[in-house]
Design a protein around this motif. Sequence first.
Motif, short mmCIF file in Angstrom:
data_model
loop_
_atom_site.label_atom_id
_atom_site.label_comp_id
_atom_site.label_asym_id
_atom_site.label_seq_id
_atom_site.Cartn_x
_atom_site.Cartn_y
_atom_site.Cartn_z
N ASP A 14 -19.55 -1.91 18.86
CA ASP A 14 -20.19 -1.90 20.17
C ASP A 14 -21.22 -0.78 20.20
N GLY A 15 -22.40 -1.08 20.69
CA GLY A 15 -23.45 -0.06 20.72
C GLY A 15 -24.43 -0.18 19.57
N GLY A 16 -24.06 -0.94 18.54
CA GLY A 16 -24.99 -1.17 17.45
C GLY A 16 -24.83 -0.19 16.30
N MET A 17 -25.44 -0.55 15.17
CA MET A 17 -25.29 0.26 13.95
C MET A 17 -26.57 0.21 13.12
N TYR A 18 -27.00 1.41 12.69
CA TYR A 18 -28.04 1.49 11.66
C TYR A 18 -27.35 1.40 10.30
N LEU A 19 -27.95 0.66 9.39
CA LEU A 19 -27.45 0.52 8.03
C LEU A 19 -28.60 0.84 7.07
N SER A 20 -28.44 1.91 6.31
CA SER A 20 -29.45 2.30 5.33
C SER A 20 -28.89 2.11 3.93
N VAL A 21 -29.74 1.65 3.02
CA VAL A 21 -29.35 1.44 1.63
C VAL A 21 -30.37 2.13 0.73
N PHE A 22 -29.89 2.97 -0.18
CA PHE A 22 -30.76 3.69 -1.10
C PHE A 22 -30.28 3.48 -2.54
N ALA A 23 -31.22 3.54 -3.47
CA ALA A 23 -30.88 3.45 -4.89
C ALA A 23 -30.40 4.82 -5.39
N LEU A 24 -29.15 4.88 -5.85
CA LEU A 24 -28.64 6.11 -6.46
C LEU A 24 -29.00 6.16 -7.95
N THR A 25 -28.93 5.01 -8.60
CA THR A 25 -29.41 4.90 -9.97
C THR A 25 -30.92 4.68 -9.93
N GLU A 26 -31.56 4.67 -11.09
CA GLU A 26 -33.02 4.52 -11.14
C GLU A 26 -33.49 3.30 -10.35
N SER A 27 -32.71 2.24 -10.41
CA SER A 27 -33.00 1.06 -9.59
C SER A 27 -31.69 0.35 -9.29
N VAL A 28 -31.73 -0.49 -8.26
CA VAL A 28 -30.57 -1.29 -7.86
C VAL A 28 -31.05 -2.71 -7.63
N GLY A 29 -30.35 -3.66 -8.24
CA GLY A 29 -30.67 -5.06 -8.00
C GLY A 29 -29.94 -5.54 -6.75
N ILE A 30 -30.69 -5.84 -5.71
CA ILE A 30 -30.11 -6.35 -4.47
C ILE A 30 -30.13 -7.88 -4.53
N GLU A 31 -28.94 -8.47 -4.66
CA GLU A 31 -28.90 -9.94 -4.65
C GLU A 31 -29.23 -10.45 -3.26
N TYR A 32 -28.60 -9.84 -2.24
CA TYR A 32 -28.99 -10.14 -0.87
C TYR A 32 -28.42 -9.09 0.09
N LEU A 33 -29.15 -8.90 1.17
CA LEU A 33 -28.70 -8.10 2.32
C LEU A 33 -28.99 -8.96 3.54
N ARG A 34 -27.93 -9.42 4.22
CA ARG A 34 -28.08 -10.37 5.31
C ARG A 34 -27.42 -9.85 6.58
N GLY A 35 -27.81 -10.46 7.69
CA GLY A 35 -27.25 -10.07 8.98
C GLY A 35 -27.91 -8.84 9.57
N VAL A 36 -29.07 -8.44 9.02
CA VAL A 36 -29.78 -7.24 9.46
C VAL A 36 -31.18 -7.61 9.94
N LYS A 37 -31.84 -6.66 10.57
CA LYS A 37 -33.18 -6.89 11.11
C LYS A 37 -34.17 -7.17 10.00
N TYR A 38 -34.01 -6.46 8.88
CA TYR A 38 -34.92 -6.65 7.74
C TYR A 38 -34.10 -7.06 6.52
N PRO A 39 -33.85 -8.34 6.34
CA PRO A 39 -33.03 -8.81 5.22
C PRO A 39 -33.77 -8.69 3.90
N LEU A 40 -33.01 -8.67 2.82
CA LEU A 40 -33.56 -8.64 1.47
C LEU A 40 -32.91 -9.74 0.65
N GLU A 41 -33.67 -10.37 -0.21
CA GLU A 41 -33.16 -11.40 -1.11
C GLU A 41 -33.77 -11.16 -2.49
N ASP A 42 -32.91 -11.07 -3.50
CA ASP A 42 -33.36 -10.92 -4.88
C ASP A 42 -34.43 -9.83 -4.99
#
Length: 216
Positions: free
Chosen positions: A149-177
Amino acid sequence: MNRCAVFAGGDMPDLECYKELSYWQQYSCFICADCGYRHALRLGILPDIIVGDFDSYGEELPKGVEELRSVPEKDDTDTLMAVKKAIELGYNNIDLYGALGGKRFEHSFANIQAMIYALQQGSHLEIKGESHLLVQEADEGAVTYKKPDGGMYLSVFALTESVGIEYLRGVKYPLEDYRMVQSFPIGVSNEIEDSEAVLRIKDGLALVILTPKDMV
Protein backbone atom coordinates in the motif's frame (compact mmCIF):
# COMPACT_ATOMS: atom_id res chain seq x y z
CA MET A 1 14.05 -21.00 11.83
CA ASN A 2 17.26 -20.60 9.87
CA ARG A 3 17.41 -16.83 9.94
CA CYS A 4 19.92 -14.55 11.64
CA ALA A 5 19.80 -10.80 12.21
CA VAL A 6 23.03 -8.81 12.18
CA PHE A 7 23.17 -5.24 13.51
CA ALA A 8 25.81 -2.93 12.03
CA GLY A 9 26.60 0.60 13.20
CA GLY A 10 24.97 2.67 10.44
CA ASP A 11 21.61 4.41 10.47
CA MET A 12 18.55 2.43 11.44
CA PRO A 13 15.16 4.05 10.76
CA ASP A 14 12.54 4.30 13.46
CA LEU A 15 10.04 2.05 11.69
CA GLU A 16 6.91 0.97 13.53
CA CYS A 17 7.45 -2.71 12.69
CA TYR A 18 10.82 -2.67 14.47
CA LYS A 19 9.11 -1.68 17.72
CA GLU A 20 7.01 -4.87 17.74
CA LEU A 21 8.43 -7.92 19.51
CA SER A 22 6.61 -10.15 17.04
CA TYR A 23 8.71 -8.75 14.19
CA TRP A 24 11.95 -9.98 15.74
CA GLN A 25 10.58 -13.44 16.53
CA GLN A 26 11.42 -14.49 12.97
CA TYR A 27 15.10 -14.70 14.01
CA SER A 28 16.79 -17.44 16.01
CA CYS A 29 20.12 -15.62 16.33
CA PHE A 30 21.24 -12.01 16.79
CA ILE A 31 24.80 -10.85 16.13
CA CYS A 32 26.01 -7.28 16.71
CA ALA A 33 28.98 -5.73 14.94
CA ASP A 34 30.72 -3.32 17.33
CA CYS A 35 28.50 -0.25 17.89
CA GLY A 36 25.65 -2.05 16.17
CA TYR A 37 24.94 -3.22 19.71
CA ARG A 38 23.33 0.19 20.32
CA HIS A 39 20.50 -0.73 17.94
CA ALA A 40 19.89 -4.03 19.75
CA LEU A 41 19.99 -2.25 23.11
CA ARG A 42 17.46 0.35 21.97
CA LEU A 43 15.14 -2.39 20.70
CA GLY A 44 15.43 -4.44 23.89
CA ILE A 45 17.19 -7.33 22.10
CA LEU A 46 19.89 -9.29 23.90
CA PRO A 47 22.33 -10.46 21.21
CA ASP A 48 23.82 -13.93 21.11
CA ILE A 49 27.22 -12.69 19.92
CA ILE A 50 29.00 -9.32 19.70
CA VAL A 51 31.99 -9.03 17.36
CA GLY A 52 34.46 -6.29 16.48
CA ASP A 53 37.52 -4.31 17.44
CA PHE A 54 35.33 -2.00 19.60
CA ASP A 55 36.96 1.16 18.33
CA SER A 56 33.51 2.76 18.00
CA TYR A 57 31.85 1.30 21.10
CA GLY A 58 33.62 1.73 24.40
CA GLU A 59 30.71 1.31 26.79
CA GLU A 60 29.85 -1.67 28.94
CA LEU A 61 28.81 -4.84 27.12
CA PRO A 62 26.08 -7.16 28.40
CA LYS A 63 27.20 -9.98 30.67
CA GLY A 64 26.89 -13.56 29.50
CA VAL A 65 27.04 -12.67 25.80
CA GLU A 66 29.79 -14.21 23.66
CA GLU A 67 32.38 -11.64 22.55
CA LEU A 68 34.65 -12.09 19.54
CA ARG A 69 37.29 -9.38 19.73
CA SER A 70 39.72 -8.36 17.02
CA VAL A 71 42.33 -5.66 16.57
CA PRO A 72 41.61 -2.56 14.44
CA GLU A 73 44.39 -3.59 12.03
CA LYS A 74 42.45 -6.34 10.24
CA ASP A 75 41.22 -7.18 6.75
CA ASP A 76 37.53 -7.76 7.58
CA THR A 77 35.19 -4.99 8.60
CA ASP A 78 33.33 -5.59 11.85
CA THR A 79 30.16 -6.20 9.85
CA LEU A 80 31.83 -8.75 7.59
CA MET A 81 33.14 -10.50 10.72
CA ALA A 82 29.56 -10.75 11.96
CA VAL A 83 28.32 -12.05 8.60
CA LYS A 84 31.10 -14.65 8.50
CA LYS A 85 30.16 -15.78 12.01
CA ALA A 86 26.52 -16.18 10.99
CA ILE A 87 27.56 -18.28 7.99
CA GLU A 88 29.90 -20.34 10.19
CA LEU A 89 26.94 -21.07 12.47
CA GLY A 90 25.02 -22.45 9.50
CA TYR A 91 22.65 -19.57 8.75
CA ASN A 92 21.85 -19.27 5.06
CA ASN A 93 19.31 -16.47 5.54
CA ILE A 94 20.84 -13.35 7.05
CA ASP A 95 19.22 -9.92 7.40
CA LEU A 96 21.54 -6.96 7.98
CA TYR A 97 20.28 -3.87 9.84
CA GLY A 98 22.06 -0.55 10.34
CA ALA A 99 24.07 -1.20 7.18
CA LEU A 100 23.44 2.10 5.38
CA GLY A 101 23.93 5.78 6.10
CA GLY A 102 25.98 6.96 9.02
CA LYS A 103 29.00 9.23 8.70
CA ARG A 104 31.04 6.97 6.43
CA PHE A 105 29.66 6.05 3.02
CA GLU A 106 32.47 3.55 2.42
CA HIS A 107 30.94 1.23 5.00
CA SER A 108 27.62 1.26 3.15
CA PHE A 109 29.43 0.20 -0.01
CA ALA A 110 31.40 -2.45 1.90
CA ASN A 111 28.12 -3.87 3.20
CA ILE A 112 26.81 -4.21 -0.35
CA GLN A 113 29.99 -6.16 -1.15
CA ALA A 114 29.26 -8.34 1.89
CA MET A 115 26.04 -9.44 0.16
CA ILE A 116 28.12 -10.77 -2.72
CA TYR A 117 30.46 -12.54 -0.29
CA ALA A 118 27.53 -14.24 1.44
CA LEU A 119 26.09 -15.36 -1.90
CA GLN A 120 29.45 -16.92 -2.83
CA GLN A 121 29.30 -18.89 0.43
CA GLY A 122 25.82 -20.22 -0.32
CA SER A 123 23.98 -17.80 1.98
CA HIS A 124 21.40 -15.12 1.18
CA LEU A 125 22.09 -11.74 2.79
CA GLU A 126 19.64 -8.85 2.59
CA ILE A 127 20.08 -5.29 3.84
CA LYS A 128 16.97 -3.95 5.55
CA GLY A 129 16.07 -0.39 6.46
CA GLU A 130 13.99 2.34 4.82
CA SER A 131 15.15 0.69 1.61
CA HIS A 132 15.51 -3.05 1.21
CA LEU A 133 18.58 -4.26 -0.71
CA LEU A 134 19.21 -7.74 -2.05
CA VAL A 135 21.24 -9.52 -4.71
CA GLN A 136 19.46 -11.53 -7.40
CA GLU A 137 21.19 -14.16 -9.55
CA ALA A 138 20.10 -16.24 -12.52
CA ASP A 139 19.73 -19.48 -10.54
CA GLU A 140 16.78 -17.98 -8.62
CA GLY A 141 14.63 -17.90 -11.73
CA ALA A 142 11.75 -15.42 -11.81
CA VAL A 143 11.53 -13.45 -8.55
CA THR A 144 8.35 -11.62 -7.55
CA TYR A 145 8.32 -8.28 -5.73
CA LYS A 146 4.94 -7.25 -4.33
CA LYS A 147 3.70 -3.66 -4.28
CA PRO A 148 2.69 -2.52 -0.78
CA ASP A 149 0.00 0.00 0.00
CA GLY A 150 1.40 3.39 -0.93
CA GLY A 151 3.49 2.08 -3.81
CA MET A 152 7.07 0.96 -4.30
CA TYR A 153 10.13 2.10 -6.21
CA LEU A 154 12.13 -0.80 -7.63
CA SER A 155 15.68 -0.14 -8.82
CA VAL A 156 17.90 -2.70 -10.54
CA PHE A 157 21.66 -2.26 -11.02
CA ALA A 158 24.38 -4.44 -12.53
CA LEU A 159 26.77 -5.65 -9.82
CA THR A 160 28.81 -7.66 -12.30
CA GLU A 161 30.18 -6.03 -15.45
CA SER A 162 26.85 -6.74 -17.10
CA VAL A 163 23.58 -8.50 -16.31
CA GLY A 164 21.34 -10.23 -18.80
CA ILE A 165 17.76 -9.20 -18.04
CA GLU A 166 15.39 -11.77 -19.52
CA TYR A 167 12.45 -9.66 -18.43
CA LEU A 168 11.27 -7.12 -15.87
CA ARG A 169 7.47 -6.89 -15.87
CA GLY A 170 4.74 -5.23 -13.86
CA VAL A 171 6.67 -1.93 -13.68
CA LYS A 172 6.34 1.49 -15.27
CA TYR A 173 9.37 0.89 -17.47
CA PRO A 174 9.53 -2.83 -18.36
CA LEU A 175 12.56 -4.51 -19.90
CA GLU A 176 12.69 -7.51 -22.23
CA ASP A 177 15.87 -9.30 -23.33
CA TYR A 178 18.08 -6.41 -22.20
CA ARG A 179 21.80 -6.28 -21.41
CA MET A 180 22.31 -4.03 -18.36
CA VAL A 181 25.83 -2.68 -17.76
CA GLN A 182 27.55 -1.15 -14.72
CA SER A 183 28.20 2.18 -16.44
CA PHE A 184 24.56 3.05 -17.23
CA PRO A 185 21.95 3.26 -14.43
CA ILE A 186 18.90 2.58 -16.59
CA GLY A 187 17.25 0.62 -13.78
CA VAL A 188 17.11 3.41 -11.19
CA SER A 189 13.78 4.46 -9.59
CA ASN A 190 11.42 2.30 -11.60
CA GLU A 191 7.94 1.88 -10.13
CA ILE A 192 5.83 -1.22 -9.53
CA GLU A 193 2.54 -0.53 -11.32
CA ASP A 194 0.80 -3.90 -11.10
CA SER A 195 0.15 -5.72 -7.84
CA GLU A 196 3.64 -7.18 -8.21
CA ALA A 197 6.75 -6.95 -10.37
CA VAL A 198 8.58 -9.97 -11.73
CA LEU A 199 12.30 -9.97 -12.54
CA ARG A 200 14.14 -12.81 -14.25
CA ILE A 201 17.83 -12.56 -15.11
CA LYS A 202 19.81 -14.81 -17.45
CA ASP A 203 23.33 -14.21 -16.15
CA GLY A 204 25.34 -12.00 -13.84
CA LEU A 205 24.41 -10.47 -10.49
CA ALA A 206 21.83 -7.72 -10.05
CA LEU A 207 21.43 -5.42 -7.07
CA VAL A 208 17.73 -4.87 -6.36
CA ILE A 209 16.68 -1.93 -4.18
CA LEU A 210 13.09 -1.63 -2.96
CA THR A 211 11.98 1.70 -1.48
CA PRO A 212 8.38 2.37 -0.35
CA LYS A 213 7.13 5.57 -1.96
CA ASP A 214 5.92 6.89 1.38
CA MET A 215 9.55 6.84 2.59
CA VAL A 216 10.60 9.35 -0.06
